[in-house]
Design a protein around this motif. Structure first.
Motif, PDB file in Angstrom:
ATOM      1  N   LYS A 109      79.151 -74.431 -94.256  1.00  0.00           N
ATOM      2  CA  LYS A 109      78.017 -74.568 -95.172  1.00  0.00           C
ATOM      3  C   LYS A 109      77.762 -76.049 -95.409  1.00  0.00           C
ATOM      4  O   LYS A 109      78.693 -76.850 -95.429  1.00  0.00           O
ATOM      5  N   GLU A 113      73.913 -76.221 -99.950  1.00  0.00           N
ATOM      6  CA  GLU A 113      74.297 -74.822-100.170  1.00  0.00           C
ATOM      7  C   GLU A 113      75.490 -74.720-101.106  1.00  0.00           C
ATOM      8  O   GLU A 113      75.553 -73.825-101.958  1.00  0.00           O
ATOM      9  N   HIS A 114      76.440 -75.620-100.951  1.00  0.00           N
ATOM     10  CA  HIS A 114      77.587 -75.632-101.857  1.00  0.00           C
ATOM     11  C   HIS A 114      77.146 -75.914-103.292  1.00  0.00           C
ATOM     12  O   HIS A 114      77.670 -75.318-104.236  1.00  0.00           O
ATOM     13  N   ARG A 116      74.259 -75.194-104.643  1.00  0.00           N
ATOM     14  CA  ARG A 116      73.590 -73.999-105.181  1.00  0.00           C
ATOM     15  C   ARG A 116      74.607 -72.949-105.612  1.00  0.00           C
ATOM     16  O   ARG A 116      74.436 -72.283-106.636  1.00  0.00           O
ATOM     17  N   TYR A 353      66.938 -79.238 -95.147  1.00  0.00           N
ATOM     18  CA  TYR A 353      68.240 -78.759 -95.596  1.00  0.00           C
ATOM     19  C   TYR A 353      68.337 -78.736 -97.118  1.00  0.00           C
ATOM     20  O   TYR A 353      68.942 -77.841 -97.707  1.00  0.00           O
ATOM     21  N   GLN A 356      66.159 -75.744 -98.295  1.00  0.00           N
ATOM     22  CA  GLN A 356      66.807 -74.484 -97.940  1.00  0.00           C
ATOM     23  C   GLN A 356      68.093 -74.268 -98.722  1.00  0.00           C
ATOM     24  O   GLN A 356      68.375 -73.170 -99.193  1.00  0.00           O
ATOM     25  N   GLY A 357      68.867 -75.338 -98.881  1.00  0.00           N
ATOM     26  CA  GLY A 357      70.165 -75.190 -99.529  1.00  0.00           C
ATOM     27  C   GLY A 357      70.067 -74.933-101.019  1.00  0.00           C
ATOM     28  O   GLY A 357      70.719 -74.029-101.548  1.00  0.00           O
ATOM     29  N   ASP A 360      66.918 -71.876-101.282  1.00  0.00           N
ATOM     30  CA  ASP A 360      66.805 -70.805-100.295  1.00  0.00           C
ATOM     31  C   ASP A 360      65.355 -70.651 -99.854  1.00  0.00           C
ATOM     32  O   ASP A 360      64.833 -69.550 -99.709  1.00  0.00           O
ATOM     33  N   GLU A 524      79.082 -65.806 -98.074  1.00  0.00           N
ATOM     34  CA  GLU A 524      77.638 -65.685 -98.258  1.00  0.00           C
ATOM     35  C   GLU A 524      76.931 -66.111 -96.978  1.00  0.00           C
ATOM     36  O   GLU A 524      77.210 -67.158 -96.410  1.00  0.00           O
ATOM     37  N   ILE A 526      74.438 -67.618 -94.400  1.00  0.00           N
ATOM     38  CA  ILE A 526      73.531 -68.768 -94.370  1.00  0.00           C
ATOM     39  C   ILE A 526      72.262 -68.316 -93.666  1.00  0.00           C
ATOM     40  O   ILE A 526      72.311 -67.838 -92.545  1.00  0.00           O
ATOM     41  N   MET A 529      68.449 -71.784 -90.477  1.00  0.00           N
ATOM     42  CA  MET A 529      68.041 -73.135 -90.849  1.00  0.00           C
ATOM     43  C   MET A 529      67.196 -73.733 -89.756  1.00  0.00           C
ATOM     44  O   MET A 529      67.219 -73.299 -88.616  1.00  0.00           O
TER      45      MET A 529
END
Length: 541
Positions: A109, A113-114, A116, A353, A356-357, A360, A524, A526, A529
């Motif tokens: 990840k 993302e981390h 979030r 990124y 998205q991260g 989402d 979770e 991903i 991307m």
């Protein structure tokens, strides 16, 4: 065997070979992209070439128009006196960027993302806004640098060039469909174009080696505005969006999901980043040395001396005239255009990124680029129309300073995540590495707080403001400063969540458990991307 096969409606998965008697169908980590560069599951130094690429894409942020502008001004104003800032920033950048790469490699990840998953909704939105701010602010030097390059190449007015930058990178972004390798090669070509121009001039300028070494290893901040310029140099070197970018770009490689495979990936990404950042460091040193040598020469002509007094990207081509002659402005413009365009590509991916991260939410690259560009064009256009190219050059310096203030909000989560046994397992930072990175981060934050405090206190002491203005500056200024410090303190003090990660399970599993397939590794998913696409690989034995 590393399998990349998929069935309809399913995400491709990383598979681990069980060896003799092993189960090759145990899914470890869901792939984020069906088409990735597959690293063979065998120990060989040739694997290094499979990892080459992300570091060079990231390194473009270290030689973008913002860096060139601050380097030129540092050399023109302080000769070699601020080379030590470049050295320290480059060393810090290598350590920090390697941590970003490790986070992506180890956990599967990227940093956004981390964040979030880790932070509550409101802090997450604040971090997202600051990350978006860093992407937009970083794009301002690219916009202005590209406009300057178009002005030198085709005599297009700078303000028109600023508007044209809204669509200038769409052709380069179209290269994504031809594969990640071609895009990485193109960016590497840009890097070597810039390097060649300034290394040639460096050979002609022949700066005093002892003075250069003194500037590299003896810290000093002499001269009016030296502190501000040093902060802008630091901000131009270590950028927040680069941490999000690097942690995601490494996911374009499909590595063996074993302890040995992960260690090898981390080691090779460190080597690759080291090579790319070393080249970027040498280019920055060359730019400062050329600027310092020419502008502080005893036999400089009056015209060039006047240019050095207010040096910016639009007037710096005379530095290359000794080597390139009448073509100096054209080739300098090509190097500047290469710098701006390749940096914009990496900025576009970083923006993807980040969005998205944190949210989402994904946009197609051209739309994301246009959105970021529009936000960067507006202040650039206003400044160019009102103040001209000189004011635009100053805007680049201020943009670099803003990046330095935003940096802690990406750096602190990165340091905490990569030091977490829960997230990184046996690959978590060692005590020595953690201590080193926190010292680096603390110094950067202390510099920010010091300069902000100085900026607020100086006008109050100078007696240039009336009582009402002083009260306003005091109340709003120090409130903003305290809020800044409180936000940083929150990120530092807040404990990480203790949820277990799939990688931690992998690294703690015994070989017997792995072969039995008795323990699954949920995580979770991903979502797909916007990674650069490499050639599809069905199987690699």
């Amino acid at each position: 065997m590393v399998s990349n096969s998929t069935t309809s409606g399913q995400q491709p998965q990383f598979m681990v070979g069980g060896g003799p008697g092993g189960n090759a169908n145990v899914p470890l980590i869901d792939s984020i992209e069906a088409e990735q560069i597959v690293v063979p599951d065998k120990k060989s130094w040739k694997n290094l070439f499979a990892y080459m690429g992300p570091g060079f894409l990231v390194s473009m942020a270290y030689i973008d128009p913002g860096n060139l502008e601050t380097d030129l001004q540092a050399g023109a104003k302080y000769k070699y006196g601020q080379l030590w800032v470049i050295l320290l920033a480059s060393c810090a950048a290598l350590i920090i960027q390697s941590l970003a790469a490790n986070l992506g490699v180890v956990t599967g990840k990227h940093l956004a993302e981390h964040c979030r998953a880790e932070y509550p909704k409101r802090p997450n939105y604040v971090l997202w806004l600051l990350a978006e701010l860093s992407v937009v602010v970083c794009d301002i030097p690219e916009v202005i640098g590209t406009a300057f390059a178009l002005n030198m190449l085709f005599s297009i007015p700078v303000w028109v060039g600023v508007l044209l930058t809204g669509v200038s990178t769409l052709v380069l972004l179209a290269l994504q469909k031809y594969g990640v390798r071609k895009l990485e090669f193109l960016v590497a070509l840009f890097v070597f174009t810039i390097a060649t121009c300034f290394f040639l001039e460096l050979g002609y300028a022949k700066p005093d080696a002892s003075e250069v070494l003194k500037g590299l290893f003896i810290p000093q901040l002499k001269g009016d505005g030296a502190t501000m310029n040093a902060i802008s140099l630091l901000g131009a070197m270590v950028m927040p969006h680069n941490l999000f970018l690097h942690s995601a770009l490494v996911l374009s490689r499909k590595i063996p999901r074993t302890v040995g495979g992960i260690k090898e990936a981390c080691r090779y990404y460190l080597i690759e980043s080291g090579v790319a950042l070393a080249l970027a460091f040498l280019i920055n040193v060359a730019v400062i040395s050329v600027s310092g040598s020419v502008c502080h020469s005893s036999n400089i002509n009056p015209e060039n001396k006047e240019s050095c007094a207010d040096l910016d990207l639009n007037t710096a081509s005379f530095l290359l005239r000794n080597v390139l002659g009448k073509w100096s402005s054209k080739l300098f413009a090509v190097a500047l255009l290469a710098s701006g365009q390749s940096s914009t590509i990496t900025g576009t991916y970083a923006g993807q990124y980040v969005m998205q991260g944190f949210l989402d939410l994904r946009l197609v690259p051209w739309m994301r680029n246009l959105l970021t560009r529009c936000l960067a064009i507006l202040p650039s256009l206003i400044v160019v129309i009102i103040g001209g190219s000189s004011a635009a050059g100053n805007l680049i310096v201020y943009a670099s300073m803003i990046l330095n203030y935003v940096l802690p909000f990406a750096l602190i989560p990165l340091l905490k995540f990569t030091s977490s046994k829960t997230k990184m397992g046996v690959h978590a930072n060692s005590f020595l590495l953690s201590a080193t990175t926190w010292v680096i981060g603390s110094l950067m934050m202390a510099i920010n707080v010091y300069f902000l405090s100085k900026t607020l206190i100086d006008p109050l002491i100078a007696n240039k403001l009336n009582h009402v203005q002083k009260v306003c500056v005091g109340v709003f200024g120090f409130s903003a400063l305290l809020t800044y410090i409180a936000c940083i303190a929150y990120l530092i003090i807040r404990k990480n969540k203790e949820n277990s990660s799939s990688l931690l399970a992998l690294t703690r599993m015994s070989s017997q458990q792995m072969n039995d397939g008795s323990q699954s590794l949920p995580r979770e998913d991903i979502v797909s991307m916007q990674l650069p696409r490499g050639p599809a690989n069905a199987d690699v034995n």
